[in-house]
Enzyme design. Structure first.
Site, PDB file in Angstrom:
ATOM      1  N   ARG A  88       9.394 -11.330  18.012  1.00  0.00           N
ATOM      2  CA  ARG A  88       8.534 -10.155  18.117  1.00  0.00           C
ATOM      3  C   ARG A  88       7.199 -10.498  18.769  1.00  0.00           C
ATOM      4  O   ARG A  88       6.524 -11.440  18.363  1.00  0.00           O
ATOM      5  CB  ARG A  88       8.307  -9.536  16.734  1.00  0.00           C
ATOM      6  CG  ARG A  88       9.624  -9.091  16.107  1.00  0.00           C
ATOM      7  CD  ARG A  88       9.449  -8.376  14.800  1.00  0.00           C
ATOM      8  NE  ARG A  88      10.755  -7.929  14.300  1.00  0.00           N
ATOM      9  CZ  ARG A  88      10.923  -6.960  13.425  1.00  0.00           C
ATOM     10  NH1 ARG A  88       9.882  -6.325  12.936  1.00  0.00           N
ATOM     11  NH2 ARG A  88      12.137  -6.623  13.037  1.00  0.00           N
ATOM     12  N   SER A 122      13.434   6.209   8.452  1.00  0.00           N
ATOM     13  CA  SER A 122      12.538   6.063   9.594  1.00  0.00           C
ATOM     14  C   SER A 122      13.198   5.557  10.862  1.00  0.00           C
ATOM     15  O   SER A 122      12.649   5.749  11.951  1.00  0.00           O
ATOM     16  CB  SER A 122      11.393   5.119   9.230  1.00  0.00           C
ATOM     17  OG  SER A 122      11.883   3.814   8.952  1.00  0.00           O
ATOM     18  N   HIS A 155       7.776   9.063   5.474  1.00  0.00           N
ATOM     19  CA  HIS A 155       7.954   9.613   6.821  1.00  0.00           C
ATOM     20  C   HIS A 155       8.082  11.134   6.801  1.00  0.00           C
ATOM     21  O   HIS A 155       8.528  11.737   7.780  1.00  0.00           O
ATOM     22  CB  HIS A 155       9.167   8.979   7.497  1.00  0.00           C
ATOM     23  CG  HIS A 155       8.946   7.533   7.823  1.00  0.00           C
ATOM     24  ND1 HIS A 155       8.283   7.101   8.958  1.00  0.00           N
ATOM     25  CD2 HIS A 155       9.277   6.410   7.137  1.00  0.00           C
ATOM     26  CE1 HIS A 155       8.222   5.791   8.966  1.00  0.00           C
ATOM     27  NE2 HIS A 155       8.814   5.340   7.877  1.00  0.00           N
ATOM     28  N   LYS A 175       0.581   7.339   8.015  1.00  0.00           N
ATOM     29  CA  LYS A 175       1.436   7.899   9.062  1.00  0.00           C
ATOM     30  C   LYS A 175       0.928   9.287   9.431  1.00  0.00           C
ATOM     31  O   LYS A 175      -0.035   9.399  10.190  1.00  0.00           O
ATOM     32  CB  LYS A 175       2.894   7.847   8.613  1.00  0.00           C
ATOM     33  CG  LYS A 175       3.392   6.398   8.502  1.00  0.00           C
ATOM     34  CD  LYS A 175       4.819   6.287   8.069  1.00  0.00           C
ATOM     35  CE  LYS A 175       5.325   4.849   8.161  1.00  0.00           C
ATOM     36  NZ  LYS A 175       4.636   3.891   7.307  1.00  0.00           N
ATOM     37  N   THR A 185      -5.793  -6.198  -7.110  1.00  0.00           N
ATOM     38  CA  THR A 185      -6.154  -6.142  -5.694  1.00  0.00           C
ATOM     39  C   THR A 185      -7.355  -5.237  -5.495  1.00  0.00           C
ATOM     40  O   THR A 185      -7.537  -4.258  -6.228  1.00  0.00           O
ATOM     41  CB  THR A 185      -4.963  -5.647  -4.840  1.00  0.00           C
ATOM     42  OG1 THR A 185      -5.265  -5.827  -3.458  1.00  0.00           O
ATOM     43  CG2 THR A 185      -4.654  -4.187  -5.089  1.00  0.00           C
TER      44      THR A 185
END
Length: 405
Positions: free
Chosen positions: A23, A190, A218, A249, A278
């Site tokens: 990639r 997706s 999505h 998205k 986190t």
């Protein structure tokens, strides 16, 4: 003799390259106010390109309300959140956004995560661990984040054939009736663009005493009268136990979330390491997402424009006999079927026609189903579509690729 760590890493990369699925990250700078126009940077120069593979489906990443909200939050709060949600990191924008997302899905509560991947992984693992003896039923094409969460729970799991209620029914019937059961699936898938039979899955959940987990990443913003996703569009919000979505998205910003009952959301908030340990989303991101969600609750303009653009592009591709894969949604996949050829097509699009489409290959899709994944949006003009389809037709002819049957 010491272990040759670097050689091991290099060999792993060499194997990926040998399969033709290495990639390359194209260096792209989106042009605010002009998207899908962008600049492509190389080591020697930069040049304008048209982006055809973005998940910013409605162009909300450059919406004026979203940008204004983010500028205001930056001036009010500064850049970061300052900590985890428990330690100084719960900003008022987080509280407002969670309430807005709960309302979007007609649920009692919402919970923010740093990404859709984390929201799936953290929630599914925590839910399945919290239910004693839980058995999880997972669609065969569920996203990697869902698979990660289910595996992390160490719960018993069964994979049902993609979008196949009869196979799910069989597996549920083979399970003891008194154990907790969780059915996990997506609404819009997706890569293929197909849509789950949500109502049939809900019927099975009712029949066998299961709860449901629906990934709408999505679909949120894109479907339903307020952008609540496929479940809203089909009037099924009250039948889904947990709805998971993304802010990255159709809403055009960043982050993930879940919506469900107060007790369930509070349990995840209290037990999920992926939430607890986190740093929380920047208030700037939360403010932008809040503005985007509120806008798309009221405005159908963007959704209507996108639907028209999707239909137009599918018609144009069909007219040129290009192998568009069947899709019920806004995803427009074009089958290539070979990783090297797929990369060759996208390289030619970028080099010869200034069109940016990223090749999709294994492990994102099964080997032999490598494809282009086009995501037409409201800002793609007729001229841009003409250029894209003509370029694809020329490349298909040049490489003697398979046409539609």
């Amino acid at each position: 003799m010491a272990f040759e760590y670097e050689k091991h890493f290099s060999d792993a990369i060499a194997r990926v390259k040998a399969e033709g699925r290495y990639r390359v990250f194209n260096d792209i700078m989106r042009s605010c106010g002009n998207f899908p126009k962008a600049q492509h940077f190389t080591t020697s120069d930069q040049r304008p390109v048209i982006v055809w593979c973005s998940n910013d489906y409605l162009g909300m990443g450059q919406n004026e309300k979203v940008l204004a909200a983010m500028h205001q939050a930056l001036d009010e709060c500064g850049a970061g959140s300052g900590g985890t949600r428990n330690i100084a990191g719960t900003n008022h924008y987080h509280v407002l956004l969670e309430a807005e997302l709960a309302d979007l899905h007609r649920k009692e509560a919402g919970l923010l995560f740093t990404s859709g991947y984390i929201s799936n992984s953290a929630t599914l693992s925590t839910m399945a661990m919290a239910l004693p003896g839980c058995v999880v039923f997972s669609d065969a094409l569920n996203h990697a984040s869902m698979i990660q969460g289910i595996r992390g729970s160490k719960a018993e799991r069964h994979i049902f054939r993609h979008n196949d209620p009869e196979h799910l029914r069989f597996l549920l019937g083979e399970t003891k009736p008194d154990v907790p059961k969780l059915i996990a699936f997506e609404s819009v898938y997706s890569m293929d663009g197909d849509i789950a039979p949500i109502e049939e899955f809900c019927d099975l959940a009712d029949e066998f005493g299961a709860i449901t987990y629906l990934d709408e990443v999505h679909a949120v913003g894109l479907y339903g009268p307020r952008g609540g996703g496929i479940a809203e569009e089909r009037g099924l919000l009250d039948r889904i136990t947990v709805i998971e979505g993304t802010l990255a998205k159709a809403f055009g910003v960043m982050g993930g979330y879940i919506a469900g009952s107060k007790s369930l959301v509070d349990m995840v908030r209290s037990y999920a390491p992926g939430f607890i340990f986190t740093t929380s989303l920047s208030p700037v991101l939360a403010a932008g997402a809040l503005a985007s969600v509120r806008h798309l609750k009221e405005s159908d303009v963007e959704r209507k424009a996108q639907r028209e653009r999707v239909a137009a592009l599918k018609d144009m591709l069909d007219a040129h006999n290009l192998p568009v894969m069947p899709s019920q949604s806004h995803i427009v996949p074009i089958l290539v079927g070979d990783p090297r050829l797929c990369k060759e097509v996208t390289d030619a699009l970028l080099k010869d026609f200034s069109i940016y489409v990223q090749p999709i290959n294994y492990p994102t899709v099964p080997k032999g189903s490598e494809r282009l994944r086009l995501t037409p949006g409201p800002m793609h003009t007729d001229a841009m579509m003409d250029d894209l389809v003509e370029a694809l037709a020329l490349i298909w002819e040049r490489l003697k690729l398979r046409r539609a049957a």
